[in-house]
Motif scaffolding. Structure first.
Motif, mmCIF file in Angstrom:
data_model
loop_
_atom_site.group_PDB
_atom_site.id
_atom_site.type_symbol
_atom_site.label_atom_id
_atom_site.label_comp_id
_atom_site.label_asym_id
_atom_site.label_seq_id
_atom_site.Cartn_x
_atom_site.Cartn_y
_atom_site.Cartn_z
ATOM 1 N N ARG A 56 0.892 -1.208 0.228
ATOM 2 C CA ARG A 56 -0.106 0.278 -0.011
ATOM 3 C C ARG A 56 0.801 1.277 0.098
ATOM 4 N N ARG A 204 -6.479 3.881 0.239
ATOM 5 C CA ARG A 204 -7.253 2.709 -0.274
ATOM 6 C C ARG A 204 -6.776 2.219 -1.679
ATOM 7 N N ARG A 205 -7.051 0.830 -2.131
ATOM 8 C CA ARG A 205 -6.578 0.401 -3.251
ATOM 9 C C ARG A 205 -7.620 1.064 -4.430
ATOM 10 N N ARG A 207 -9.988 1.399 -7.088
ATOM 11 C CA ARG A 207 -10.915 0.252 -7.965
ATOM 12 C C ARG A 207 -10.783 0.526 -9.537
ATOM 13 N N GLU A 242 -3.195 -4.808 -10.293
ATOM 14 C CA GLU A 242 -2.948 -5.242 -8.935
ATOM 15 C C GLU A 242 -1.438 -5.189 -8.403
ATOM 16 N N ALA A 246 -3.471 -1.518 -7.322
ATOM 17 C CA ALA A 246 -4.807 -1.324 -7.301
ATOM 18 C C ALA A 246 -5.851 -2.603 -7.023
ATOM 19 N N GLU A 247 -7.156 -2.352 -7.144
ATOM 20 C CA GLU A 247 -8.046 -3.708 -7.144
ATOM 21 C C GLU A 247 -8.817 -3.693 -8.300
ATOM 22 N N GLN A 249 -11.255 -4.825 -11.202
ATOM 23 C CA GLN A 249 -12.601 -5.453 -11.558
ATOM 24 C C GLN A 249 -12.961 -5.879 -12.924
ATOM 25 N N GLN A 361 -2.580 7.177 -5.633
ATOM 26 C CA GLN A 361 -2.237 6.823 -4.636
ATOM 27 C C GLN A 361 -1.144 7.545 -3.907
#
Length: 446
Positions: A56, A204-205, A207, A242, A246-247, A249, A361
């Protein structure tokens, strides 16, 4: 005025060149626009348990909550003493000192050392007040005084400060530990744990909604059908996202139907921080992403709503592969549209998507890491635009870096993507570069 808003205003004033005469901008300018807009869209921060915050990025400045070490600390097992009491000590004429205490790690001596005394200490133990040196165990021998009191023979003269880590040697109370945007690595876990940070404020990662466009695309698990191909880009982009903290989707594939694509993008804009599409950005009859972006470009009134909620950033970049790579604000979210060709998709992610994610980030230097290297083999094909050639790094006998361009590196080819650890940057021109010539390279994350 924020830089991102200035970027959009300057683009609006420049106007449009139409469908087939899209204005190509330089890679550096495209990156500047993307990063400026992304940096204004920092993701929220959250408290993350220390053991779970690896990878992170830090959201706040953190500082030392005490001096470190918090006390004078022994660097080894031995005897703490006053250096002056060992003056002239040698193997044949050792100094004799009474042992006044024994101090284990985690304990404190009951009293300060007096002249002519020593304290047995263990590695990491607090050095008693009055002592200014520690002599290693191997330079001593146990002895006793008249009456049986414990003593020690010291066979070498000590110097003040020897084998003692003074209080505050590494950090003073309030010293900075890490700045916002810092990528948290295993070493940070030890550092932050030392100062009591059980929970860490981290971004936060982001999205990332990932779409692949094209009616020819099939799920990875499906058997091939005539004229169809499997969607391999989405998984690649997800892994790279990733890798960027990041996350991802996976939102599936989209048909070559403008209304369906627009609706899917609107849904993604409601909860994703960044939208990435692959394919559909060229000038063909079925390139729906290009149509959607062109609508943003040719409707300047729409730019004025909701503080530039929708605006085209660019729709062509002076680069190979991936010149149709495009970027826009779509209903307030950054939309990055990459080529559907795997090689161009890979390059476009490194040049634009990864920097955008890092900027969101809080990373202060989100652009790719660069170096210089000699070409191990020639790249003779000329190009009107700068080229990014997938290459493998090695080290020459003189210690210099060599970049060896890989085979199967056309935009539509994927065989060399897995083996590449850098992108050799070949300047625009009619001749390319010969083997042995120096060029810039972009280092790829491992």
């Amino acid at each position: 005025m924020e830089e991102g808003k200035q970027v959009i205003e300057s683009i609006i004033s420049a106007g449009s060149d139409g469908r087939f005469n899209r204005r190509a901008i330089q890679v550096e300018e495209a990156q500047r626009r993307v990063v400026a807009v992304a940096a204004e869209r920092l993701v929220a921060s959250e408290l993350v348990p220390l053991a779970e915050c690896g990878g992170r990025r830090l959201a706040e400045s953190l500082s030392a909550t005490s001096d470190w070490p918090p006390f004078a600390r022994s660097g080894l097992d031995g005897y703490a003493l006053r250096a002056v009491d060992t003056a002239g000590a040698a193997p044949g004429s050792p100094a004799l000192l009474r042992v006044a205490a024994a101090v284990a790690a985690g304990e404190l001596a009951a009293a300060a050392l007096e002249p002519g005394t020593a304290a047995r200490v263990m590695t990491g133990a607090a050095v008693p007040e009055g002592a200014d040196a520690v002599v290693m165990l191997e330079q001593t021998a146990e002895a006793s005084l008249a009456g049986g009191a414990a003593a020690v023979l010291v066979r070498a003269a000590a110097l003040p400060g020897q084998n003692v880590a003074p209080r505050g040697e590494e950090f003073r109370l309030g010293s900075p530990l890490a700045a916002p945007g810092t990528l948290l690595k295993p070493g940070h876990a030890a550092l932050l744990g030392t100062f009591g940070y059980a929970d860490v404020p981290a971004y936060r990662r982001p999205r990332v909604a990932i779409f692949a466009t094209g009616s020819e695309l099939m799920p990875v698990e499906a058997p091939l059908a005539p004229g169809r191909i499997r969607d391999s880009n989405s998984a690649m982009v997800a892994w790279m996202a990733e890798q960027s903290g990041a996350e991802p989707q996976l939102r599936g594939t989209l048909p070559d139907q403008r209304e369906a694509v627009e609706e899917a993008l609107r849904r993604a804009a409601r909860d994703a921080d960044l939208i990435v599409t692959t394919g559909g950005v060229s000038v063909g009859d079925y390139d729906v992403i290009a149509d959607i972006l062109r609508k943003l470009e040719t409707s300047p009134a729409g730019h004025e709503n909701s503080g530039f909620e929708s605006a085209l950033l660019f729709n062509k970049v002076a680069m190979r592969p991936g010149s149709p790579t495009s970027a826009a604000l779509f209903e307030g979210k950054l939309l990055l549209s990459l080529s559907g060709n795997p090689g161009a998709c890979f390059v476009g992610f490194e040049l634009f998507v990864r920097p955008a994610l890092l900027a969101m980030q809080g990373c202060g230097s989100p652009l790719p890491r660069c170096a210089t290297a000699k070409l191990a083999s020639p790249v003779r094909k000329g190009s009107p635009h700068v080229r990014f050639v997938r290459s493998r790094l090695s080290q020459g006998e003189d210690g210099s870096l060599n970049a060896d361009p890989l085979a199967f590196s056309k935009s539509s080819m994927m065989a060399s993507i897995a083996d590449a650890d850098c992108l050799a940057v070949i300047p625009s021109g009619s001749e390319g570069l010969d083997a042995g010539e120096w060029t810039s390279i972009i280092l790829l994350p491992s």
